[in-house]
Design an enzyme around this catalytic site. Sequence first.
Site, PDB file in Angstrom:
ATOM      1  N   GLN A  14       0.796  -1.292  -0.029  1.00 53.19           N
ATOM      2  CA  GLN A  14       0.080   0.107   0.036  1.00 53.19           C
ATOM      3  C   GLN A  14       0.719   1.326   0.073  1.00 53.19           C
ATOM      4  O   GLN A  14       1.952   1.215   0.693  1.00 53.19           O
ATOM      5  CB  GLN A  14      -1.025  -0.124   1.235  1.00 53.19           C
ATOM      6  CG  GLN A  14      -1.998  -0.949   0.781  1.00 53.19           C
ATOM      7  CD  GLN A  14      -3.136  -0.731   2.024  1.00 53.19           C
ATOM      8  OE1 GLN A  14      -3.717  -1.725   2.530  1.00 53.19           O
ATOM      9  NE2 GLN A  14      -3.740   0.491   2.365  1.00 53.19           N
ATOM     10  N   SER A  94       4.403  -6.491   2.734  1.00 59.03           N
ATOM     11  CA  SER A  94       2.944  -6.706   3.016  1.00 59.03           C
ATOM     12  C   SER A  94       1.935  -7.229   2.033  1.00 59.03           C
ATOM     13  O   SER A  94       2.047  -8.392   1.512  1.00 59.03           O
ATOM     14  CB  SER A  94       2.551  -5.404   3.750  1.00 59.03           C
ATOM     15  OG  SER A  94       1.306  -5.397   4.219  1.00 59.03           O
ATOM     16  N   LEU A  95       1.045  -6.298   1.582  1.00 59.05           N
ATOM     17  CA  LEU A  95       0.167  -6.996   0.588  1.00 59.05           C
ATOM     18  C   LEU A  95       0.795  -7.353  -0.598  1.00 59.05           C
ATOM     19  O   LEU A  95       0.404  -8.499  -1.326  1.00 59.05           O
ATOM     20  CB  LEU A  95      -0.692  -5.513   0.137  1.00 59.05           C
ATOM     21  CG  LEU A  95      -1.229  -5.658  -1.361  1.00 59.05           C
ATOM     22  CD1 LEU A  95      -2.395  -6.477  -1.287  1.00 59.05           C
ATOM     23  CD2 LEU A  95      -1.849  -4.301  -1.704  1.00 59.05           C
ATOM     24  N   ARG A 119      -9.358  -8.607   2.685  1.00 55.93           N
ATOM     25  CA  ARG A 119      -8.391  -8.257   3.693  1.00 55.93           C
ATOM     26  C   ARG A 119      -8.359  -6.535   3.931  1.00 55.93           C
ATOM     27  O   ARG A 119      -8.325  -6.416   4.917  1.00 55.93           O
ATOM     28  CB  ARG A 119      -7.031  -8.579   2.897  1.00 55.93           C
ATOM     29  CG  ARG A 119      -5.787  -8.381   3.832  1.00 55.93           C
ATOM     30  CD  ARG A 119      -4.608  -8.822   2.951  1.00 55.93           C
ATOM     31  NE  ARG A 119      -3.080  -8.699   3.644  1.00 55.93           N
ATOM     32  CZ  ARG A 119      -2.423  -7.576   3.815  1.00 55.93           C
ATOM     33  NH1 ARG A 119      -2.683  -6.480   3.204  1.00 55.93           N
ATOM     34  NH2 ARG A 119      -1.403  -7.425   4.345  1.00 55.93           N
ATOM     35  N   HIS A 199      -0.386  -4.183  10.865  1.00 59.07           N
ATOM     36  CA  HIS A 199       0.599  -5.096  11.226  1.00 59.07           C
ATOM     37  C   HIS A 199       0.887  -4.851  12.892  1.00 59.07           C
ATOM     38  O   HIS A 199       1.849  -4.830  13.280  1.00 59.07           O
ATOM     39  CB  HIS A 199       1.899  -4.804  10.585  1.00 59.07           C
ATOM     40  CG  HIS A 199       1.744  -5.204   9.161  1.00 59.07           C
ATOM     41  ND1 HIS A 199       1.642  -6.417   8.660  1.00 59.07           N
ATOM     42  CD2 HIS A 199       1.681  -4.479   8.092  1.00 59.07           C
ATOM     43  CE1 HIS A 199       1.512  -6.470   7.375  1.00 59.07           C
ATOM     44  NE2 HIS A 199       1.689  -5.200   6.837  1.00 59.07           N
ATOM     45  N   GLN A 248       0.579 -12.494   8.885  1.00 56.95           N
ATOM     46  CA  GLN A 248       1.288 -11.265   8.088  1.00 56.95           C
ATOM     47  C   GLN A 248       0.471 -10.161   8.896  1.00 56.95           C
ATOM     48  O   GLN A 248       0.720  -9.017   8.851  1.00 56.95           O
ATOM     49  CB  GLN A 248       1.181 -11.448   6.916  1.00 56.95           C
ATOM     50  CG  GLN A 248       1.844 -10.122   6.103  1.00 56.95           C
ATOM     51  CD  GLN A 248       1.261  -9.979   4.647  1.00 56.95           C
ATOM     52  OE1 GLN A 248       0.361  -9.502   4.748  1.00 56.95           O
ATOM     53  NE2 GLN A 248       1.659 -10.547   3.668  1.00 56.95           N
TER      54      GLN A 248
END
Length: 306
Positions: A14, A94-95, A119, A199, A248
């Site tokens: 992101q 991440s993503l 998500r 996170h 995650q």
Amino acid sequence: MTAPLRIAALFPGQGSHAVGMGVDIAAAFPDAGETYATAEATLPGLRALIESGPLDDLTLTANQQPALVAASVAAYRAWAAHTGLTPAFAAGHSLGEYSALVAAGALDLADALRLTRRRGELMQAAVPVGVGAMSAIMGDPAAVQEVCSAQVGVVQPANFNAPIQTVISGEKAAVEAAGAELKGRGLKAIPLKVSAPFHCALMQPAQDGLTPALDAATFHVPAFPVYANVTAQPSMDAAALPGLLARQITGAVRWVEIIRALHDAGADVFVEFGPGTVLTGLVKRILPDARTVNVGTAAQVQDFAL
């Protein structure tokens, strides 16, 4: 005879989005065009949002996550078809781990799009607006961990992005208190404009909510190793992938460890697929002598050379 260079494929998370991302690639390369067609068939309206915006709607977490997967995978597939090259390794921030798994054939694109839409919805809904916060801390990560562990309330390292850049996440008051303590120790604390505290433990409802969907999805053995955010290690066990993606959501992105592990495994060049240059910038901060390349436009696909 010179041995071929070992490519580490990187996929952004992101914040790298932009209206129009990947549109020129989709127009120029059939594999990318098919990727965008799949995105539209899976999530109707997504392609128009990518192509034309508005930016505020594209930025919404539930839209931005699948849109970045579509753009990153489109760039990767165009590059793979045009060059005939295959990475030796992959990782996503991440993503971006979802994009990396699609590139490696471990996860179907349509499944990745549906999972990242869900998500995003769950992550946005997990914490009421104003309750959480994130800050970027510039300084010794050991000090960051020490200060976070001593706070009252939820605050923890969320992203180990560079040797002296760690993002912390959690309850607003705890993040602010940790930032003040770290400033007192000579570190810099920069509040981030985010829609939710990603996170960290506050994301547990999102992790719990996404786990059934991850367990129901079909995963395959990756064609090449994909390094997981939560372990900084590759997993070639398809059955382990849903759990790694679930963990995650509340776990830290161990990007510094991932890039160093890729280097130690023999990566010669790091190629970032998709919009922006965030990851190549972080690679240079982790490994100043590393060779990096960006593939986010049609011209960059066409002109790619090692």
